[in-house]
Design an enzyme around this catalytic site. Sequence first.
Site, PDB file in Angstrom:
ATOM      1  N   ASN A   7      46.151   2.542  45.098  1.00  0.00           N
ATOM      2  CA  ASN A   7      46.373   1.523  46.006  1.00  0.00           C
ATOM      3  C   ASN A   7      47.480   0.491  45.454  1.00  0.00           C
ATOM      4  O   ASN A   7      47.278  -0.183  44.442  1.00  0.00           O
ATOM      5  CB  ASN A   7      45.107   0.883  45.970  1.00  0.00           C
ATOM      6  CG  ASN A   7      45.083  -0.594  46.889  1.00  0.00           C
ATOM      7  OD1 ASN A   7      46.074  -1.187  46.919  1.00  0.00           O
ATOM      8  ND2 ASN A   7      44.108  -0.776  47.898  1.00  0.00           N
ATOM      9  N   HIS A  43      46.170  -1.826  51.884  1.00  0.00           N
ATOM     10  CA  HIS A  43      45.418  -2.401  52.701  1.00  0.00           C
ATOM     11  C   HIS A  43      45.988  -3.833  53.181  1.00  0.00           C
ATOM     12  O   HIS A  43      45.762  -4.961  52.553  1.00  0.00           O
ATOM     13  CB  HIS A  43      44.108  -2.774  51.961  1.00  0.00           C
ATOM     14  CG  HIS A  43      42.787  -3.205  52.637  1.00  0.00           C
ATOM     15  ND1 HIS A  43      41.659  -2.877  52.128  1.00  0.00           N
ATOM     16  CD2 HIS A  43      42.797  -4.072  53.489  1.00  0.00           C
ATOM     17  CE1 HIS A  43      40.634  -3.472  53.015  1.00  0.00           C
ATOM     18  NE2 HIS A  43      41.366  -4.233  53.742  1.00  0.00           N
ATOM     19  N   ARG A  45      46.168  -7.221  55.207  1.00  0.00           N
ATOM     20  CA  ARG A  45      44.916  -8.250  55.564  1.00  0.00           C
ATOM     21  C   ARG A  45      45.488  -9.170  56.530  1.00  0.00           C
ATOM     22  O   ARG A  45      46.956  -9.184  56.607  1.00  0.00           O
ATOM     23  CB  ARG A  45      44.460  -9.096  54.353  1.00  0.00           C
ATOM     24  CG  ARG A  45      43.342  -7.783  53.574  1.00  0.00           C
ATOM     25  CD  ARG A  45      42.621  -8.633  52.762  1.00  0.00           C
ATOM     26  NE  ARG A  45      41.295  -8.023  52.304  1.00  0.00           N
ATOM     27  CZ  ARG A  45      41.346  -7.034  51.455  1.00  0.00           C
ATOM     28  NH1 ARG A  45      42.459  -6.929  50.743  1.00  0.00           N
ATOM     29  NH2 ARG A  45      40.131  -6.406  51.111  1.00  0.00           N
ATOM     30  N   HIS A  50      49.199  -9.439  50.620  1.00  0.00           N
ATOM     31  CA  HIS A  50      49.631  -8.424  49.890  1.00  0.00           C
ATOM     32  C   HIS A  50      50.606  -7.612  50.653  1.00  0.00           C
ATOM     33  O   HIS A  50      51.869  -8.017  50.877  1.00  0.00           O
ATOM     34  CB  HIS A  50      48.452  -7.557  49.295  1.00  0.00           C
ATOM     35  CG  HIS A  50      47.113  -8.088  49.177  1.00  0.00           C
ATOM     36  ND1 HIS A  50      46.697  -8.832  48.301  1.00  0.00           N
ATOM     37  CD2 HIS A  50      46.097  -8.004  50.171  1.00  0.00           C
ATOM     38  CE1 HIS A  50      45.270  -9.020  48.526  1.00  0.00           C
ATOM     39  NE2 HIS A  50      45.026  -8.292  49.567  1.00  0.00           N
ATOM     40  N   GLU A  70      44.002   1.039  54.962  1.00  0.00           N
ATOM     41  CA  GLU A  70      42.666   0.513  55.262  1.00  0.00           C
ATOM     42  C   GLU A  70      42.861  -0.811  55.918  1.00  0.00           C
ATOM     43  O   GLU A  70      43.746  -1.428  55.813  1.00  0.00           O
ATOM     44  CB  GLU A  70      41.995   0.299  53.650  1.00  0.00           C
ATOM     45  CG  GLU A  70      41.963   1.283  52.765  1.00  0.00           C
ATOM     46  CD  GLU A  70      41.460   0.901  51.399  1.00  0.00           C
ATOM     47  OE1 GLU A  70      41.266   1.505  50.415  1.00  0.00           O
ATOM     48  OE2 GLU A  70      41.512  -0.167  51.026  1.00  0.00           O
ATOM     49  N   HIS A 190      36.676   1.368  44.540  1.00  0.00           N
ATOM     50  CA  HIS A 190      36.323  -0.178  44.236  1.00  0.00           C
ATOM     51  C   HIS A 190      35.888  -0.181  42.689  1.00  0.00           C
ATOM     52  O   HIS A 190      34.809   0.265  42.353  1.00  0.00           O
ATOM     53  CB  HIS A 190      35.657  -0.750  45.172  1.00  0.00           C
ATOM     54  CG  HIS A 190      35.795  -2.078  45.465  1.00  0.00           C
ATOM     55  ND1 HIS A 190      35.980  -3.279  44.645  1.00  0.00           N
ATOM     56  CD2 HIS A 190      36.544  -2.873  46.712  1.00  0.00           C
ATOM     57  CE1 HIS A 190      36.362  -4.334  45.165  1.00  0.00           C
ATOM     58  NE2 HIS A 190      36.887  -4.056  46.584  1.00  0.00           N
ATOM     59  N   GLY A 213      43.150   0.678  42.727  1.00  0.00           N
ATOM     60  CA  GLY A 213      44.413  -0.377  42.557  1.00  0.00           C
ATOM     61  C   GLY A 213      44.249  -1.194  41.460  1.00  0.00           C
ATOM     62  O   GLY A 213      45.028  -1.028  40.470  1.00  0.00           O
TER      63      GLY A 213
END
Length: 237
Positions: A7, A43, A45, A50, A70, A190, A213
């Site tokens: 990630n 991912h 957002r 990011h 994601e 995670h 990540g």
Amino acid sequence: MTRLSVNINKVATLRNARGGSIPDVQRFAADCERYGAQGITVHPRPDERHIKYSDLLPLKNIVQTELNIEGYPSEHFINIVLDIKPHQVTLVPDAPDAITSNAGWNTVEHQHFLHDIIIRFKNAGIRTSIFIDPITERIVHAQQTGTDCVELYTEAYAVNYSINREKAIENYVQAAATAHAHGLFINAGHDLNLENLKFFNERIPHLDEVSIGHALICDALYYGIENTIQMYLQQLK
Ligand code: PXP
């Protein structure tokens, strides 16, 4: 062997801290693959703090292994993913202002919602995964959504690993067995790190992919990204 998807959100966060294009996120993704990563995860957002939406197409064009995008399936997110056509999309029920993903889907409550979205991705040839806590009932309902995979949310495992790793893994073993019995591929992610990854991989049969990540990028500050990827791959052997 379980695949390692790196990630790279944190790399984009570093870039964004200064504006401009250093470090170069696409080059970093390509280098991760060159050093052995079998996938790249991003991912985006809604606030683009990011990875930015504009990073996605260049990444799709450069990633040779598996690009996994994601995110929460807002209409905006769905349309972008359908446009980019990554190899895999992972649906996450996170609020727009979440610092990081902090829960899995309640697939009992959101079965129909997920089903209607998943069908759109599947029709576009995109493999689907849903982020989920290791709860048997939710895994069973995950199958009803039509998803190809589940991504087991491993924060609870990571938190409890140092207290009692046998206990920490119990629910995950059960969840993975249920997922496999229901024909679902199994991803996980995670808070996985160099300390807890090996045991997780050994105890979860049929683990297809881990996406990592934060810890991996932090380790790279000390060991360099090439060494770090090798160290993570070593844990997955
Ligand atoms: N899986 C999902 C759904 C995530 O949101 C994240 C964090 O962005 C990860 C995996 C990776 O977690 P970590 O950064 O703790 O390795």
